[in-house]
Design an enzyme around this catalytic site. Structure first.
Site, PDB file in Angstrom:
ATOM      1  CG  ASP A   1      -2.883   3.580  -2.387  1.00  0.00           C
ATOM      2  OD1 ASP A   1      -4.125   2.870  -2.236  1.00  0.00           O
ATOM      3  OD2 ASP A   1      -2.426   4.289  -1.700  1.00  0.00           O
ATOM      4  CD  GLU A   2      -5.856  -1.125  -0.988  1.00  0.00           C
ATOM      5  OE1 GLU A   2      -5.463  -2.080  -0.078  1.00  0.00           O
ATOM      6  OE2 GLU A   2      -6.826  -0.429  -1.037  1.00  0.00           O
TER       7      GLU A   2
ATOM      8  CG  ASP B   1      -1.927   0.969   1.207  1.00  0.00           C
ATOM      9  OD1 ASP B   1      -2.964   0.695   0.628  1.00  0.00           O
ATOM     10  OD2 ASP B   1      -1.630   2.056   1.626  1.00  0.00           O
TER      11      ASP B   1
END
Ligand code: DCP
Ligand code: CA
Length: 407
Positions: free
Chosen positions: A112-113, A12
């Site tokens: 974003d992960e 993350d």
């Protein structure tokens, strides 16, 4: 000794939009920054909410989802910026490419992960004495690559379950790493507050607080009958608090990329074997994309040579596609741009990114008419092959070049 072979990393990015803004304008470094107040077109909106806050702004209590005026009341000196959506997506793609260099399977679950699936990867890292030690090194490499190549920091959790890996990535944020040893998942989760388990919303949290349940350990000890009243989702959470893994951890948003990478049993300079590997990877990605009804706008290829040097290259497709043939053709061009044709390769990776979801999930894309007859015919053919493979196994229909790998 029988041990589970499941190994997951959850990666993350730290205060992602804010970190990208700081990268674009380093003068913001160390300052309280709020991203928000702008719409995707970059225009100011007076009643905006905070998309994210830099860690300096978080120290004042500012957080994602908070109305901007409230955040500014908490931190009047905060600098409000945002709107560089293209850059957020570019950075996200770069991050996922780095993940795909190292992980055999990447499940991107948000901008974003991603979950990185290292299950059954013994053959991938045969030269490392201890598998988990190997994966700790890999996690450090991934974070290092992201720092050096993109200039952003990521946090990673490494565990045998997705749940523990996900909570783990949040544990030492920012720029953190946490390894949760197999068998210690429940003990790791136990002292944490309920909200640390993704999926527990305010309402459920309040309900459990009224019951005197504040930690995940206390949740794990609640009799299952009381949990059942909350339905299936709560049971999943309860099971997770008890250290079990479950598949409720699926995409928060739609899948953004599909990728595969594979290591050769022995480093090879043989072009035929390398192209066969690329073919195999594009077949796998193409099949998965067709199954799920996704088309991709962009492909990338990465290669790692015998000295562990890894490079990747991406390029957009003229029209979004999930046809193995089309993605392979472009992948082959990229491979030849990346590889000098001589140095022995250790690994090849391939990814289809910037996925677009068709209207229905059967893969019957509504854009077919845009593609023309040839494409439609090819799609029909590839789907039939998918069906044959499903029915008779992966080896029932293989392109000739794959025989290089099979033999
Ligand atoms: N985001 C958003 N609106 C929200 C939550 C998030 O627009 N309500 C965007 C901005 C974030 C990005 O998604 O930068 C990723 O969300 P995360 O929840 O992962 O939060 P951050 O990456 O910002 O922070 P953290 O370091 O806690 O992961
Ligand atoms: Ca994040």
């Amino acid at each position: 000794m029988t041990t589970s072979r499941a190994s997951w990393m959850h990666l993350d990015m730290d205060c992602f939009f804010a970190a990208v803004e700081i990268k674009l304008n380093p003068a913001l470094l160390g300052k309280p920054v709020l991203v928000g107040g702008v719409n995707p077109q970059g225009r100011n909106v007076s009643r905006g909410v905070v998309a994210t806050a830099s860690y300096e702004a978080r120290a004042f209590g500012c957080k994602s989802g908070m109305p901007l005026y409230q955040a500014l009341r908490l931190c009047p000196d905060a600098i409000v910026i945002g709107g560089h959506f293209k850059e957020y997506i570019d950075c996200s793609d770069q991050v996922m490419q780095i993940c795909a260099r190292w992980a055999p399977r990447v499940e991107q679950i948000g901008i974003d992960e991603a979950f990185l699936n290292f299950s059954n990867t013994e053959v991938l890292y045969p030269d490392l004495p201890d598998r988990q030690l190997g994966l700790k090194i890999v996690a450090a490499k991934i974070r290092d690559d992201i720092k050096k190549e993109i200039g952003l920091t990521a946090s990673i959790g490494l565990a045998s379950t997705k749940v523990a890996a996900k909570v783990g990535s949040d544990f030492n944020k920012p720029d953190g790493f946490k390894y949760i040893k197999e068998g210690t998942e429940k003990a790791f989760l136990s002292p944490l507050p309920l909200r640390d388990l993704p999926g527990i919303g305010h309402k459920m949290e309040n309900y459990f607080h009224r019951l005197g349940v504040k930690t995940l350990g206390e949740l794990a000890a609640v009799p299952i009958e009381k949990i059942e009243a909350w339905g299936k989702f709560a049971i999943n959470l309860w099971e997770a608090a008890n250290g079990a893994d479950n598949i409720w951890f699926t995409a928060r948003t739609q899948v953004k990329s599909i990728s595969r990478s594979e290591t050769f049993y022995k480093d090879t300079p043989d072009e035929n074997a390398i192209l066969a590997m690329l073919r195999k990877l594009t077949e796998k990605v193409g099949t998965e994309a067709r199954e799920q009804g996704y088309n991709g706008r962009c492909v990338y290829v990465s290669i790692r040579d015998k000295d562990f040097r890894t490079v990747s290259r991406q390029r957009g497709l003229t029209v979004p596609t999930n046809l193995t043939k089309e993605i392979y053709d472009l992948a082959e061009i990229l491979l030849h741009e990346l590889w000098d044709g001589q140095i022995p390769l250790r690994l090849v990776g391939f990814g289809l990114t910037q996925l677009t979801m068709p209207d229905n999930k059967q893969g019957e894309t509504t854009q077919l008419s845009l593609f023309g007859k040839e494409h439609d015919k090819r799609l029909e053919l590839e789907k039939r092959i998918d069906q044959l493979r499903l029915k008779y196994g992966n080896h029932s229909v293989i392109p000739l070049s794959l025989l290089y790998l099979e033999s």
